[in-house]
Scaffold this motif. Structure first.
Motif, mmCIF file in Angstrom:
data_model
loop_
_atom_site.group_PDB
_atom_site.id
_atom_site.type_symbol
_atom_site.label_atom_id
_atom_site.label_comp_id
_atom_site.label_asym_id
_atom_site.label_seq_id
_atom_site.Cartn_x
_atom_site.Cartn_y
_atom_site.Cartn_z
ATOM 1 N N PHE A 8 50.954 3.030 187.919
ATOM 2 C CA PHE A 8 51.551 3.340 186.623
ATOM 3 C C PHE A 8 50.538 4.097 185.768
ATOM 4 O O PHE A 8 49.414 3.641 185.586
ATOM 5 C CB PHE A 8 51.971 2.064 185.902
ATOM 6 C CG PHE A 8 53.210 1.427 186.454
ATOM 7 C CD1 PHE A 8 54.438 1.623 185.848
ATOM 8 C CD2 PHE A 8 53.146 0.630 187.593
ATOM 9 C CE1 PHE A 8 55.584 1.040 186.367
ATOM 10 C CE2 PHE A 8 54.287 0.036 188.120
ATOM 11 C CZ PHE A 8 55.511 0.251 187.499
ATOM 12 N N ILE A 9 50.951 5.234 185.271
ATOM 13 C CA ILE A 9 50.130 5.973 184.305
ATOM 14 C C ILE A 9 50.712 5.687 182.934
ATOM 15 O O ILE A 9 51.801 6.150 182.583
ATOM 16 C CB ILE A 9 50.146 7.491 184.583
ATOM 17 C CG1 ILE A 9 49.814 7.785 186.040
ATOM 18 C CG2 ILE A 9 49.191 8.209 183.636
ATOM 19 C CD1 ILE A 9 48.447 7.336 186.467
ATOM 20 N N GLY A 10 49.977 4.912 182.150
ATOM 21 C CA GLY A 10 50.501 4.416 180.885
ATOM 22 C C GLY A 10 50.969 2.990 181.079
ATOM 23 O O GLY A 10 51.561 2.650 182.101
ATOM 24 N N ALA A 11 50.727 2.143 180.108
ATOM 25 C CA ALA A 11 51.107 0.730 180.219
ATOM 26 C C ALA A 11 51.684 0.236 178.906
ATOM 27 O O ALA A 11 51.281 -0.784 178.367
ATOM 28 C CB ALA A 11 49.905 -0.113 180.637
ATOM 29 N N GLY A 12 52.663 1.002 178.394
ATOM 30 C CA GLY A 12 53.371 0.581 177.191
ATOM 31 C C GLY A 12 54.438 -0.447 177.522
ATOM 32 O O GLY A 12 54.444 -1.046 178.599
ATOM 33 N N ASN A 13 55.380 -0.638 176.597
ATOM 34 C CA ASN A 13 56.404 -1.663 176.774
ATOM 35 C C ASN A 13 57.269 -1.433 178.002
ATOM 36 O O ASN A 13 57.566 -2.377 178.747
ATOM 37 C CB ASN A 13 57.290 -1.732 175.526
ATOM 38 C CG ASN A 13 56.577 -2.353 174.344
ATOM 39 O OD1 ASN A 13 55.652 -3.130 174.511
ATOM 40 N ND2 ASN A 13 56.994 -2.004 173.144
ATOM 41 N N MET A 14 57.681 -0.178 178.220
ATOM 42 C CA MET A 14 58.567 0.088 179.346
ATOM 43 C C MET A 14 57.846 -0.101 180.677
ATOM 44 O O MET A 14 58.404 -0.657 181.627
ATOM 45 C CB MET A 14 59.141 1.499 179.244
ATOM 46 C CG MET A 14 60.331 1.741 180.160
ATOM 47 S SD MET A 14 61.742 0.646 179.792
ATOM 48 C CE MET A 14 62.275 1.316 178.215
ATOM 49 N N ALA A 15 56.613 0.355 180.753
ATOM 50 C CA ALA A 15 55.832 0.156 181.970
ATOM 51 C C ALA A 15 55.613 -1.330 182.230
ATOM 52 O O ALA A 15 55.757 -1.805 183.367
ATOM 53 C CB ALA A 15 54.488 0.876 181.868
ATOM 54 N N ALA A 16 55.288 -2.077 181.181
ATOM 55 C CA ALA A 16 55.084 -3.519 181.332
ATOM 56 C C ALA A 16 56.358 -4.200 181.798
ATOM 57 O O ALA A 16 56.322 -5.138 182.615
ATOM 58 C CB ALA A 16 54.611 -4.124 180.014
ATOM 59 N N SER A 17 57.504 -3.719 181.291
ATOM 60 C CA SER A 17 58.783 -4.288 181.713
ATOM 61 C C SER A 17 59.038 -4.023 183.191
ATOM 62 O O SER A 17 59.467 -4.918 183.932
ATOM 63 C CB SER A 17 59.919 -3.698 180.872
ATOM 64 O OG SER A 17 61.171 -4.199 181.291
ATOM 65 N N ALA A 38 47.749 -4.039 181.328
ATOM 66 C CA ALA A 38 48.962 -4.630 180.781
ATOM 67 C C ALA A 38 48.793 -6.144 180.741
ATOM 68 O O ALA A 38 47.735 -6.672 181.085
ATOM 69 C CB ALA A 38 50.161 -4.234 181.638
ATOM 70 N N LYS A 39 49.841 -6.851 180.335
ATOM 71 C CA LYS A 39 49.721 -8.308 180.208
ATOM 72 C C LYS A 39 49.739 -9.003 181.563
ATOM 73 O O LYS A 39 49.442 -10.187 181.651
ATOM 74 C CB LYS A 39 50.842 -8.849 179.325
ATOM 75 C CG LYS A 39 52.245 -8.697 179.896
ATOM 76 C CD LYS A 39 53.260 -9.305 178.936
ATOM 77 C CE LYS A 39 54.671 -9.167 179.494
ATOM 78 N NZ LYS A 39 55.665 -9.764 178.577
ATOM 79 N N TYR A 40 50.105 -8.247 182.627
ATOM 80 C CA TYR A 40 50.157 -8.846 183.950
ATOM 81 C C TYR A 40 48.812 -8.690 184.655
ATOM 82 O O TYR A 40 48.085 -7.735 184.448
ATOM 83 C CB TYR A 40 51.269 -8.204 184.776
ATOM 84 C CG TYR A 40 52.624 -8.393 184.144
ATOM 85 C CD1 TYR A 40 53.310 -9.592 184.279
ATOM 86 C CD2 TYR A 40 53.204 -7.386 183.391
ATOM 87 C CE1 TYR A 40 54.546 -9.790 183.698
ATOM 88 C CE2 TYR A 40 54.443 -7.567 182.795
ATOM 89 C CZ TYR A 40 55.110 -8.775 182.953
ATOM 90 O OH TYR A 40 56.321 -8.961 182.363
ATOM 91 N N ASN A 41 48.518 -9.622 185.515
ATOM 92 C CA ASN A 41 47.257 -9.616 186.247
ATOM 93 C C ASN A 41 47.367 -8.647 187.422
ATOM 94 O O ASN A 41 47.706 -9.018 188.536
ATOM 95 C CB ASN A 41 46.930 -11.028 186.742
ATOM 96 C CG ASN A 41 45.609 -11.073 187.466
ATOM 97 O OD1 ASN A 41 44.722 -10.238 187.229
ATOM 98 N ND2 ASN A 41 45.452 -12.032 188.358
#
Length: 264
Positions: A8-17, A38-41
């Motif tokens: 993933f390039i970018g880790a905003g809300n949509m990427a995190a989802s 992102a919030k995921y490990n």
């Protein structure tokens, strides 16, 4: 997707989802990496060119204004077999091919914000370079956050943007107006909010689960000479349907305009 490596390039809300949806489907941590934490490990990398040639799918989840610079930075390290999935609004496949290379397989997506709750809907368009396996991979990727609809023409994404991409805001405005009016009619705010929220949820569920169309559902609720008829007649007297049509057309036209501006 069991052996698919995704970056993933970018880790905003949509990427995190999307990452969360993939993790819910038991994708291994090693299969997912992101440029930002992102919030995921998951695995992260500071430089977007780091190990990018080793993955199968590259998801571009950056702001449209940053797409050109990101694509040009990726280009020297891209492999011909790698699928590029873009969830950046208004950036056409033609623009991405110019920046990435003409032969790169690209799937362009238009998700919407309910994807953050894994209740979204996404319109997808694939360039001719995308093979069947990659098409299935893109579908599984976006299906992790909701329903997927494939389009035959890229221009149809402008209509998808107007309907589902911007669509949640239309419903939010209606809900906001109903809550405001409910309070004016004398109900406490919290009571009004609950009534409107559950009505919206129930109405949407009826549309999805019913075996009849919305015209028939509306007819069943509208008793002749009753309260519903009084409200609907006022809405229709104000050209409610025509106003909605004009709003959607304006959104679709603006989507096409932005594509021209951002693709230069």
């Amino acid at each position: 997707m069991s052996n698919t490596r995704i970056a993933f390039i970018g880790a905003g809300n949509m990427a995190a989802s999307l990452i969360g949806g993939l993790r819910d489907k038991s994708l291994e941590i090693i299969q997912i990496s992101a440029r930002e934490s992102a919030k995921y490990n998951i695995n992260t990398f500071a430089d977007i060119t780091e190990k990018i040639s080793e993955v199968d799918i590259i998801v571009l989840a950056v702001k449209p204004q940053a797409m050109q610079a990101i694509c040009k930075k990726l280009r020297p390290n891209l492999q011909p077999h790698q699928l590029v999935v873009s969830i950046a609004a208004s950036i056409t496949c033609a623009s991405m091919k110019t920046w990435l290379g003409a032969a790169q397989p690209i799937v362009r997506c238009m998700p919407n914000t309910p994807a953050l709750l894994h209740k979204g809907v996404s319109g997808l368009y694939a360039t001719p370079e995308v093979v069947a396996k990659q098409r299935n991979q893109a579908q599984e990727l976006l299906s992790a956050v909701g329903v997927v609809v494939w389009l035959k023409q890229e221009q149809q994404l402008d209509a998808v943007t107007a309907l589902s991409g911007s669509g949640p805001a239309y419903f939010f405005l209606l809900i906001e107006a109903m809550i405001t009016t409910g309070v004016k009619l004398g109900l406490p705010y919290e009571v009004t909010k609950l009534l409107v929220e559950q009505t919206a949820l129930g109405a949407a569920s009826m549309v999805i689960d019913s075996d009849v169309d919305t015209t028939e559902l509306r007819r069943r609720v509208t008793s002749p000479g009753g309260t519903t008829q009084a409200a609907l007649e006022l809405l229709q007297a104000g050209n409610f349907e025509i106003l909605v049509e004009k709003a959607l057309i304006a959104a679709a036209h603006r989507s096409a305009e932005l594509a021209k501006q951002l693709g230069k």
